[in-house]
Scaffold this motif. Sequence first.
Motif, PDB file in Angstrom:
ATOM      1  N   ASP A 295       0.828  -1.210   0.000  1.00 16.78           N
ATOM      2  CA  ASP A 295       0.000   0.000   0.000  1.00 16.78           C
ATOM      3  C   ASP A 295       0.857   1.252   0.000  1.00 16.78           C
ATOM      4  OD1 ASP A 295      -2.980  -0.918   0.584  1.00 16.78           O
ATOM      5  OD2 ASP A 295      -1.658  -2.167   1.794  1.00 16.78           O
ATOM      6  N   SER A 296       2.046   1.159   0.612  1.00 14.96           N
ATOM      7  CA  SER A 296       2.953   2.299   0.654  1.00 14.96           C
ATOM      8  C   SER A 296       4.392   1.808   0.673  1.00 14.96           C
ATOM      9  CB  SER A 296       2.668   3.179   1.876  1.00 14.96           C
ATOM     10  OG  SER A 296       2.695   2.435   3.077  1.00 14.96           O
ATOM     11  N   PHE A 297       5.279   2.686   0.234  1.00 11.44           N
ATOM     12  CA  PHE A 297       6.697   2.337   0.092  1.00 11.44           C
ATOM     13  C   PHE A 297       7.515   3.587   0.374  1.00 11.44           C
ATOM     14  CE2 PHE A 297      10.333   2.496  -2.989  1.00 11.44           C
ATOM     15  CZ  PHE A 297      11.144   1.569  -2.355  1.00 11.44           C
ATOM     16  N   ASN A 298       8.631   3.392   1.073  1.00  7.44           N
ATOM     17  CA  ASN A 298       9.456   4.534   1.452  1.00  7.44           C
ATOM     18  C   ASN A 298      10.932   4.170   1.424  1.00  7.44           C
ATOM     19  OD1 ASN A 298      10.831   5.434   4.424  1.00  7.44           O
ATOM     20  ND2 ASN A 298      10.256   7.106   3.078  1.00  7.44           N
ATOM     21  N   PHE A 299      11.765   5.116   0.969  1.00  6.45           N
ATOM     22  CA  PHE A 299      13.207   5.001   1.194  1.00  6.45           C
ATOM     23  C   PHE A 299      13.801   6.409   1.263  1.00  6.45           C
ATOM     24  CE2 PHE A 299      13.613   5.717  -3.339  1.00  6.45           C
ATOM     25  CZ  PHE A 299      14.901   6.210  -3.532  1.00  6.45           C
ATOM     26  N   HIS A 302      18.223  10.644   0.987  1.00  5.33           N
ATOM     27  CA  HIS A 302      19.222  11.343   1.801  1.00  5.33           C
ATOM     28  C   HIS A 302      20.190  10.376   2.480  1.00  5.33           C
ATOM     29  CE1 HIS A 302      16.106  11.330   5.301  1.00  5.33           C
ATOM     30  NE2 HIS A 302      17.053  10.489   5.645  1.00  5.33           N
ATOM     31  N   LYS A 303      20.028   9.086   2.254  1.00  7.74           N
ATOM     32  CA  LYS A 303      21.021   8.130   2.735  1.00  7.74           C
ATOM     33  C   LYS A 303      22.047   7.810   1.654  1.00  7.74           C
ATOM     34  CE  LYS A 303      19.338   5.422   6.653  1.00  7.74           C
ATOM     35  NZ  LYS A 303      18.218   6.231   7.139  1.00  7.74           N
ATOM     36  N   TRP A 304      21.593   7.454   0.461  1.00  9.36           N
ATOM     37  CA  TRP A 304      22.528   6.823  -0.480  1.00  9.36           C
ATOM     38  C   TRP A 304      22.332   7.300  -1.920  1.00  9.36           C
ATOM     39  CZ3 TRP A 304      22.955   0.790  -1.377  1.00  9.36           C
ATOM     40  CH2 TRP A 304      24.263   0.460  -1.697  1.00  9.36           C
ATOM     41  N   LEU A 305      21.602   8.383  -2.112  1.00 16.09           N
ATOM     42  CA  LEU A 305      21.350   8.839  -3.480  1.00 16.09           C
ATOM     43  C   LEU A 305      21.812  10.279  -3.684  1.00 16.09           C
ATOM     44  CD1 LEU A 305      20.235   7.120  -5.780  1.00 16.09           C
ATOM     45  CD2 LEU A 305      18.043   8.293  -5.519  1.00 16.09           C
ATOM     46  N   LEU A 306      22.767  10.711  -2.860  1.00 19.04           N
ATOM     47  CA  LEU A 306      23.466  11.982  -3.036  1.00 19.04           C
ATOM     48  C   LEU A 306      22.588  13.215  -2.864  1.00 19.04           C
ATOM     49  CD1 LEU A 306      25.776  10.927  -6.020  1.00 19.04           C
ATOM     50  CD2 LEU A 306      26.426  11.245  -3.623  1.00 19.04           C
ATOM     51  N   VAL A 307      21.417  13.038  -2.235  1.00 14.93           N
ATOM     52  CA  VAL A 307      20.536  14.162  -1.916  1.00 14.93           C
ATOM     53  C   VAL A 307      20.663  14.431  -0.420  1.00 14.93           C
ATOM     54  CG1 VAL A 307      18.172  15.023  -1.921  1.00 14.93           C
ATOM     55  CG2 VAL A 307      18.945  13.505  -3.758  1.00 14.93           C
ATOM     56  N   ASN A 308      21.218  15.577  -0.072  1.00 11.34           N
ATOM     57  CA  ASN A 308      21.483  15.868   1.341  1.00 11.34           C
ATOM     58  C   ASN A 308      20.209  15.830   2.176  1.00 11.34           C
ATOM     59  OD1 ASN A 308      23.842  16.746  -0.122  1.00 11.34           O
ATOM     60  ND2 ASN A 308      24.448  17.874   1.698  1.00 11.34           N
ATOM     61  N   PHE A 309      20.380  15.476   3.459  1.00 14.60           N
ATOM     62  CA  PHE A 309      19.266  15.437   4.413  1.00 14.60           C
ATOM     63  C   PHE A 309      18.580  16.815   4.447  1.00 14.60           C
ATOM     64  CE2 PHE A 309      17.400  15.596   8.646  1.00 14.60           C
ATOM     65  CZ  PHE A 309      16.879  14.327   8.784  1.00 14.60           C
ATOM     66  N   ASP A 310      17.213  16.867   4.518  1.00 16.55           N
ATOM     67  CA  ASP A 310      16.337  15.731   4.645  1.00 16.55           C
ATOM     68  C   ASP A 310      15.548  15.528   3.359  1.00 16.55           C
ATOM     69  OD1 ASP A 310      14.896  18.125   5.033  1.00 16.55           O
ATOM     70  OD2 ASP A 310      13.466  17.207   6.382  1.00 16.55           O
ATOM     71  N   CYS A 311      15.412  14.252   2.982  1.00 19.13           N
ATOM     72  CA  CYS A 311      14.647  13.907   1.791  1.00 19.13           C
ATOM     73  C   CYS A 311      14.306  12.420   1.852  1.00 19.13           C
ATOM     74  CB  CYS A 311      15.435  14.223   0.523  1.00 19.13           C
ATOM     75  SG  CYS A 311      14.531  13.863  -0.999  1.00 19.13           S
ATOM     76  N   SER A 312      13.141  12.111   2.417  1.00 19.49           N
ATOM     77  CA  SER A 312      12.674  10.730   2.552  1.00 19.49           C
ATOM     78  C   SER A 312      11.446  10.572   1.666  1.00 19.49           C
ATOM     79  CB  SER A 312      12.328  10.431   4.014  1.00 19.49           C
ATOM     80  OG  SER A 312      11.971   9.083   4.181  1.00 19.49           O
ATOM     81  N   THR A 313      11.565   9.773   0.630  1.00 17.91           N
ATOM     82  CA  THR A 313      10.514   9.692  -0.379  1.00 17.91           C
ATOM     83  C   THR A 313       9.538   8.559  -0.079  1.00 17.91           C
ATOM     84  OG1 THR A 313      12.127   8.477  -1.737  1.00 17.91           O
ATOM     85  CG2 THR A 313      11.779  10.793  -2.251  1.00 17.91           C
ATOM     86  N   MET A 314       8.252   8.866  -0.171  1.00 22.86           N
ATOM     87  CA  MET A 314       7.193   7.913   0.167  1.00 22.86           C
ATOM     88  C   MET A 314       6.162   7.899  -0.956  1.00 22.86           C
ATOM     89  SD  MET A 314       4.566   8.119   3.386  1.00 22.86           S
ATOM     90  CE  MET A 314       3.391   6.810   3.763  1.00 22.86           C
ATOM     91  N   TRP A 315       5.738   6.705  -1.335  1.00 24.00           N
ATOM     92  CA  TRP A 315       4.694   6.566  -2.348  1.00 24.00           C
ATOM     93  C   TRP A 315       3.515   5.797  -1.758  1.00 24.00           C
ATOM     94  CZ3 TRP A 315       9.839   6.299  -3.339  1.00 24.00           C
ATOM     95  CH2 TRP A 315      10.358   7.066  -4.395  1.00 24.00           C
TER      96      TRP A 315
END
Length: 480
Positions: A295-299, A302-315
């Motif tokens: 139903d939902s997914f998140n990663f 800002h951990k491992w994709l070179l986008v500085n904190f904060d950036c937590s993507t959720m679908w």
Amino acid sequence: MDAAEFRRRGKEMVDYIADYMENIEQRQVYPDVEPGYLRALIPQEAPEDPEAYEAVLTDIERVIMPGVTHWHSPYFYAYFPTASSFPAMLADMLSGAIGCIGFSWAASPACTELETVMLDWLGKMLNLPEDFIAGTAGKGGGVIQGSASEATLVALLAARRRKVQQIQTEQPERPEADIVSKLVAYTSEQAHSSVERAGLIGGMRMRKVPTDEKFAVRGEALRRIIQEDRNAGLIPCYFCATLGTTPSCAFDHILELGPICNAENIWMHIDAAYAGSSFICPEFRPLLDGIEFADSFNFNPHKWLLVNFDCSTMWVKRRSDLVGAFKMDPVYLKHDHQESGLVTDYRHWQIPLGRRFRSLKMWFVFRMYGVKGLQDYIRQHVHLAKEFESMVRNDPRFEISADVVLGLVCFRLKGSNELNEALLKSINSARRIHLVPCQLAGNFVLRFAVCARTTELRHVQVAWHHISELASELLLKQPH
């Protein structure tokens, strides 16, 4: 500070940051300070009169840097990575300058619309099912949260609201308080503590599901515990699967777990905080197989994709599930387009009201690295982890404690937990590299996570030589 001075000082700060990043490996990775060190270095009250910028800059080295753990040092191998890149830093500068608070489309249309498109870009990079892509007519879509902890909680609260509505549709007379008191959530015994914390905040009991010998949850284990709870009169509501657990980077079997959740009408949320970035590489995408059941997914980019904190993507597959749980519409937040079906008001997708223009960082990074550049970066970290694994395996005094799938190696000296605790203490006391431990199957285990963007093979070799030397010194002291 006027614009003219800002131009001058801004260039100086960029030079300071560039020098810091270029020379970071010369700094001691872990600080040698005692709790409370900083209070003695600065006044007890704010200054009455303005101070010179030069004085502030001088105090960065005098006050701040002695107490900094240098997460972007190539000798930092603790926790998991936190991303850093120059394009993301530049985007953060621009975000700070624009300074919008994007709680609605009207509050800053570009802030909302770029976020929607960036989440679609990233969703397509991951080859997510179409249900999770907003497009122009999709029922799902993505949102930037502050952290995976927030995303887990948001999903749990949405699951709670959906379950209450479903039951009250069938049993209108049943009080909400009675339903909520019987709701139960599930997660792996290896899941991050933030999942359990989400249950505490959301008022939902959390059951920990036992894992297999690979530290992963299997379908049968979840099915068994769900049946126990149904027999006890409880209402299964939410399951948080983990792809890439914090202790060992284990992967729950979502191809087994997903159909069970769907059949039991349980919301399945997938937390791939660290590992999710790797799924942009075709060779690692199979680790996400089964996402179609979620139903939902998140990663965390800002951990491992070179986008500085904060950036937590959720679908989410159905944005209505989030909006239904969080929507509040006081007159001062309403605008002409909110019921048009053409815009997203992200304040209904999250716990806070305000939000920064974080999608600028994604836009800069994705354009200036390209998908191929990001894939190369992920692969290099995995390669370095495999190199470290080989070094460990070639030393008969050590053993590998979990499968090395991505950029984390779990290892230990053969012997007692006390021996390995002593080794870790020796490593971190020396402050040349920094590691943290975990517990796996009752064993005290050292974690070696490749973290910094600038880490090279030579740094990993230095780290292993240092660990090996300290192990030799420690073993010489052991009674025979």
